[in-house]
Design an enzyme around this catalytic site. Structure first.
Site, PDB file in Angstrom:
ATOM      1  N   GLY A 179      23.985  33.740  78.391  1.00 10.92           N
ATOM      2  CA  GLY A 179      24.512  34.812  79.292  1.00 10.92           C
ATOM      3  C   GLY A 179      24.789  34.285  80.457  1.00 10.92           C
ATOM      4  N   GLY A 180      24.985  35.219  81.438  1.00 10.04           N
ATOM      5  CA  GLY A 180      25.342  34.953  82.906  1.00 10.04           C
ATOM      6  C   GLY A 180      24.334  33.772  83.611  1.00 10.04           C
ATOM      7  N   GLY A 414      52.447   6.608  85.467  1.00 16.19           N
ATOM      8  CA  GLY A 414      51.873   7.524  86.018  1.00 16.19           C
ATOM      9  C   GLY A 414      50.197   7.327  86.204  1.00 16.19           C
ATOM     10  CB  ALA A 415      47.995   6.175  83.683  1.00 17.80           C
TER      11      ALA A 415
END
Length: 524
Positions: A179-180, A414-415
């Site tokens: 859960g949280g 771009g890499a």
């Protein structure tokens, strides 16, 4: 008649009482609870703290704290510590704060008093400027205390965020976390897990089955290997608690106490001027052949020792902490043995997080580049490679620590830019004579530029080979970038270690400031 003086306990009586209370706090209300914990292959909270910290260094805070809740039988069960052990001690002589859920008490579930103890120790860690380690083994919020338990988690999350980039925060998962409660580890810098005994998930197997019809075990849903290799939530996974906590100690030895200090320096006895002869054969000159970048890292760093972060997730990028001449550095390196070392969504996010951590805690960055580009594919594009790949770019551009990049072989498109090129702020850009820096590989470039000529030729293959050779000769020779100031120096691979050490020594006093702003808005 008994006098008043005779009825007042003396100091020894009070000390005996105190000793009994602390013994009760340590042992818990139910002796069999310790046996059940051990039967599961799990240590108690105190045993874990003893493994984590230097011998006899632990100073406990609020061991006699008890909850004030009533209803649902809580008023009849008020154990000391309220199910969480908090305090501070040392790791290799340096102060570390710690809290550990005690599963023997309320299943380690968090109530108001339990949360308040954690809040206090977190505040103390931030104020003292020392790392915080949480040893997690709890059943989530204490249902009997209702919304006050949930508010306790809110206070933890707020402090996790406040401490982010200020002190190192390490979460060690040694039991369930559902859960949280799972969001606190997710907010920290590093997450360790132990196979079989630790799990993390927002909704458990029963809820998953009820909602989706899928049947799955706890480990299949949120076990150590799932989070270390599939989700990327966990950075490390180990077979037992002892080895896990030993590695936590080692990580702490590599980190500064806070963002105002440098990491501790340790003399390894490895000469700074040592030549790295093995690199001549470890890395094939042929860019199409593979090799393990970890062998390169081991040849360069002190004693061949490095601590790899997230080794099972985004494995086409290696992120490690190591030492060069005793000083800690963060190493980011493409891994040719996995998908040829391309950048993809997972490796970009992994690298971005690591770069941000190193920058936050004054750890210089060394980037070893051998990247053929970003991974192409519909799935990558639709899953957001643009924005998620931009995270790595943003992290490098925003980093103010010393930054050195070294191109070993390929650096395409771009890499190449994203892997800390000179154009985005690397302090020094170096390369080996085997480097190939270009928009794309020669074969692809020739096919694009000379497509019409190749298709119109009577001998297309011959023309293609000729144009590939021409492109490689004109634009991809190893000194093209150096001639244009994009590479500061082309070095002999055997000089790699000493050049990096000398360069980092020169940059040690680097001071760079970002524009005044509340905070940036990195791509998500």
């Amino acid at each position: 008649m008994t006098s008043v003086e005779e009825s007042v306990p003396d100091i020894q009586d009070r000390l005996d009482e105190l000793r009994d209370l602390k013994k009760q706090a340590r042992e818990g209300l139910d002796p069999s609870a310790t046996e059940r914990q051990h039967a599961k292959g799990k240590l108690t909270a105190y045993e874990r703290i003893e493994l984590l910290l230097d011998k006899d260094s632990f100073n406990e805070v609020e061991p006699l704290r008890r909850h004030r809740a009533t209803g649902f039988g809580l008023e009849a069960k008020k154990p000391y510590t309220d199910g969480v052990i908090t305090g501070w001690g040392t790791v290799e002589g340096r102060t570390v704060f710690v809290y550990a859920h005690d599963f023997r008490i309320f299943g380690g579930a968090l109530g108001e008093a339990h949360a308040t103890k954690i809040h206090k120790i977190m505040d103390m860690a931030i104020a003292a400027g020392a790392p915080l380690v949480s040893l997690n083994d709890g059943a989530g919020a204490r249902i009997q205390e209702g919304v006050t338990a949930l508010a306790g988690y809110g206070g933890i999350f707020q402090r996790n965020t406040k401490a982010s980039g200020v002190i190192p925060q390490i979460s060690v998962m040694l039991g369930p976390c559902a859960g949280g409660a799972a969001y606190s580890p997710a907010l920290t810098d590093f997450v360790f897990m132990v196979r079989e005994t630790s799990q993390m998930f927002i909704t458990g197997p029963d809820v998953v089955k009820a909602v989706t019809g899928e049947e799955i075990t706890q480990n299949g849903l949120g076990g150590a290997d799932v989070h270390a290799g599939t989700s990327g939530v966990a950075h490390f996974a180990y077979d037992d608690e002892e080895s896990c906590l030993e590695e936590v100690r080692f990580l702490l030895s590599l980190l500064p106490a806070n963002n105002r200090e440098l990491a501790p320096v340790e003399d390894s006895g490895d000469p700074a001027e040592r030549l790295t002869e093995a690199l001549l054969t470890l890395v094939p000159a042929d860019s199409g052949r593979s090799y393990d970048i970890r062998a390169v890292i081991e040849e360069i760093v002190d004693g061949g020792e490095h601590f790899e972060v997230h080794p099972a997730w985004g494995a086409n990028l290696v992120c490690s902490l190591a030492r060069l001449d005793g000083h800690v550095v963060g190493i980011v390196a493409n891994q040719p043995t996995v998908m040829a070392g391309v950048l993809d969504i997972e490796s970009s996010e992994k690298g971005a997080r690591f770069v941000q951590f190193c920058d936050a805690f004054n750890i210089p960055l060394v980037t070893l580049v051998d990247v053929p580009g970003f991974l192409p594919g519909v799935d990558q594009e639709h899953s957001g490679i643009i924005r998620r790949g931009a995270k790595l770019l943003y992290a490098y551009c925003n980093a103010t620590v010393p930054r050195i990049s070294l191109v070993l072989r390929k650096a395409y498109g771009g890499a190449y830019i994203v892997m800390d090129s000179r154009s985005i702020g690397a302090d020094l850009a170096l390369a080996w004579p085997t480097n190939e820096i270009a928009v794309m590989g020669a074969e692809g470039a020739a096919n694009v530029i000379f497509r019409r000529e190749i298709n119109a030729s009577d001998d297309p293959e011959s023309v293609r080979r000729q144009r590939i050779k021409e492109y490689r000769t004109e634009l991809m020779h190893p000194y093209y970038g150096a001639e244009r100031g994009l590479i500061d120096d082309v070095i002999d691979p055997r000089d790699t270690r000493r050049v990096l050490i000398r360069s980092l020594a020169m940059l040690r006093a680097k001071h760079a400031e970002l524009p005044s702003r509340k905070h940036g808005n990195p791509p998500q």
